[in-house]
Design an enzyme around this catalytic site. Structure first.
Site, mmCIF file in Angstrom:
data_model
loop_
_atom_site.group_PDB
_atom_site.id
_atom_site.type_symbol
_atom_site.label_atom_id
_atom_site.label_comp_id
_atom_site.label_asym_id
_atom_site.label_seq_id
_atom_site.Cartn_x
_atom_site.Cartn_y
_atom_site.Cartn_z
ATOM 1 N N HIS A 64 -1.100 -2.457 -4.478
ATOM 2 C CA HIS A 64 -0.559 -3.281 -5.567
ATOM 3 C C HIS A 64 -0.633 -2.593 -6.935
ATOM 4 O O HIS A 64 -1.018 -3.216 -7.928
ATOM 5 C CB HIS A 64 -1.273 -4.630 -5.626
ATOM 6 C CG HIS A 64 -1.007 -5.501 -4.442
ATOM 7 N ND1 HIS A 64 0.133 -5.393 -3.671
ATOM 8 C CD2 HIS A 64 -1.735 -6.510 -3.881
ATOM 9 C CE1 HIS A 64 0.097 -6.298 -2.703
ATOM 10 N NE2 HIS A 64 -1.025 -6.976 -2.792
ATOM 11 N N ARG A 114 0.810 -1.220 0.000
ATOM 12 C CA ARG A 114 0.000 0.000 0.000
ATOM 13 C C ARG A 114 0.848 1.276 0.000
ATOM 14 O O ARG A 114 1.910 1.312 0.610
ATOM 15 C CB ARG A 114 -0.929 0.011 1.221
ATOM 16 C CG ARG A 114 -1.934 -1.115 1.209
ATOM 17 C CD ARG A 114 -2.640 -1.261 2.548
ATOM 18 N NE ARG A 114 -3.606 -2.359 2.503
ATOM 19 C CZ ARG A 114 -3.297 -3.631 2.662
ATOM 20 N NH1 ARG A 114 -2.053 -3.977 2.900
ATOM 21 N NH2 ARG A 114 -4.224 -4.560 2.589
ATOM 22 N N HIS A 146 2.751 -13.023 -5.428
ATOM 23 C CA HIS A 146 1.627 -13.098 -4.495
ATOM 24 C C HIS A 146 0.971 -14.477 -4.510
ATOM 25 O O HIS A 146 -0.256 -14.590 -4.556
ATOM 26 C CB HIS A 146 0.598 -12.020 -4.831
ATOM 27 C CG HIS A 146 -0.176 -11.527 -3.648
ATOM 28 N ND1 HIS A 146 -0.881 -12.373 -2.820
ATOM 29 C CD2 HIS A 146 -0.351 -10.288 -3.152
ATOM 30 C CE1 HIS A 146 -1.462 -11.665 -1.874
ATOM 31 N NE2 HIS A 146 -1.147 -10.391 -2.042
ATOM 32 N N GLU A 189 5.199 -12.679 0.925
ATOM 33 C CA GLU A 189 5.535 -11.716 -0.130
ATOM 34 C C GLU A 189 6.805 -10.944 0.235
ATOM 35 O O GLU A 189 6.776 -10.052 1.076
ATOM 36 C CB GLU A 189 4.380 -10.741 -0.329
ATOM 37 C CG GLU A 189 3.038 -11.411 -0.538
ATOM 38 C CD GLU A 189 1.893 -10.461 -0.231
ATOM 39 O OE1 GLU A 189 1.843 -9.364 -0.807
ATOM 40 O OE2 GLU A 189 1.059 -10.822 0.633
ATOM 41 N N ASP A 193 -1.670 -9.757 8.515
ATOM 42 C CA ASP A 193 -1.555 -9.063 7.223
ATOM 43 C C ASP A 193 -0.569 -7.917 7.442
ATOM 44 O O ASP A 193 -0.923 -6.749 7.398
ATOM 45 C CB ASP A 193 -2.918 -8.543 6.757
ATOM 46 C CG ASP A 193 -2.882 -8.058 5.314
ATOM 47 O OD1 ASP A 193 -1.826 -8.175 4.680
ATOM 48 O OD2 ASP A 193 -3.923 -7.568 4.827
#
Length: 382
Positions: A137, A112, A208, A346, A281
């Site tokens: 993304h 982000r 991803h 990631e 996350d």
């Protein structure tokens, strides 16, 4: 990372012309059961296809140039049976009609950017916002929804090239980026990213893939054992945006320096970071300091015995535990993907780094070459 919920602009404008079985001979299926003909399409005037990498151990990796996506990874388990360890779809039509980031080569900027705003040499740039008011993304038409130019060099090596014009999703600079996938004889998938630009810009690429190492994504991956070589992480607010802090994992549910099950602490929402992330996350600040020879993370399925070791030259790794998978998507072979059916690992620079000058830089200038590397090495614990 929550892309399952994002509306993707312009999907209705994409023309997909799938080749029918009556027009062409029936294809041989891949080891993972995919029909390559279902990946022969025309997306916005560019052809798509399915490519297969394989080694002498029977391992096979299928990749499509639509978004540079890894579609399947077949890995031998503790009984020497092959299991597909990533989530995905059976056709290009599904990848378009069911927007997600499954397996994608993300660009130009993974993760982000706060409110989609960056400043380069005093010039403010407004990027499109597509996730809680932020640019995620690369925006709603990031590279995961564009067609790479694919070229298979041999059975073990594949290149994907993206030609991104100046102003693509409002990012400055014409960028040429190449993703090289190499499958080694020791069951390691080495992914190298290289890029150049004609104007100062920002770049942060990643893969991803959504991993379920049991090979059965109808079951959650919360039993997987996770190790992260990181003493610190970057907290987020309720919009999943980094606060700009770097905080210790010690004595918190974010501590994976000692391996533990992904699900052990995941629902401890009294810890505000798990509430903010709806689970994991977050970006972890790796202790490896860019040394690709040091283990960055390791994920193991106790069911299959398959382990995934991650090595990278990147400073961070975003771990996403499939919190927003909600059973509305059916993937390969019609399997429904429920919450926490996977874990994403990631490797990348930290989120919102363009607005954090004290963090490792994501600036790319003319004459420079961006280089990032991630190695996914699969082993078996019998």
């Amino acid at each position: 990372m929550k892309k399952e919920r994002n509306a993707i602009l312009g999907v209705g404008l994409i023309t997909v012309l799938l080749a029918s079985c009556s027009q062409q001979p029936q294809s041989n299926l891949t080891v993972s059961g995919l029909d390559p003909q279902n990946f022969v399409a025309d997306v916005k005037g560019k052809p798509t296809s399915l490519y297969t990498l394989k080694n002498s151990n029977g391992m096979a990796v299928c990749v499509t140039n639509f978004g540079g996506r890894i579609v399947s990874i077949m890995v031998p388990d503790k009984n020497d049976s092959l299991r597909d360890v990533v989530l995905g779809f059976d056709s290009i039509a599904d990848y378009i009609n069911k927007p997600s980031d499954f397996g994608a080569a993300i660009g130009r900027y993974a993760n982000r950017i706060n409110k989609g705003k960056i400043v380069i040499d005093g010039d403010s740039v407004q990027l499109p916002t597509n996730n809680f008011g932020h640019c995620l993304h690369g925006g709603p038409q990031g590279w995961q929804y564009q067609v790479y130019e694919g070229k298979q060099l041999n059975d073990t090596t594949l290149t994907m090239t993206m030609y991104s014009p100046d102003g693509d999703q409002n990012f400055p600079g014409a960028v040429t980026a190449t993703v090289t996938y190499t499958l080694s004889g020791d069951n390691a998938l080495d992914i190298k990213y290289d890029a150049t630009t004609d104007k100062k810009t920002v770049i942060n690429m990643t893969n991803h893939s959504y991993f379920n190492l049991s090979g059965n994504p109808s079951q959650p991956a919360t039993d997987h054992i996770l190790y992260i070589n990181a003493d610190n992480y970057t907290p987020v607010d309720s919009t999943y945006m980094t606060t700009g802090e770097i905080v210790t994992v010690k004595e918190t549910p974010m501590d994976f320096t000692t391996p533990k099950a992904v699900g052990q602490d995941i629902d401890k929402f009294d810890f505000i970071q798990l509430k903010n992330g709806n689970g994991y996350d977050h970006n972890w600040v790796l202790n490896t300091q860019g040394d690709i020879n040091q283990l960055a993370a390791k994920l193991t399925s106790p069911t299959s015995g398959i382990s995934l070791e991650v090595y990278t030259n990147e400073p961070g790794i975003q771990v996403y535990s499939g919190n927003f998978l909600d059973g509305t998507l059916s993937g390969k072979k019609g399997i429904v993907y429920n919450q926490r059916a996977s874990v994403c690992l990631e490797t990348q620079h930290y989120p919102d780094s363009p607005n954090k000058p004290e963090w490792p830089s994501v600036i790319l200038e003319p004459g420079q070459t961006y280089h990032s590397e991630c190695i996914f090495k699969f082993t078996v614990e019998k």
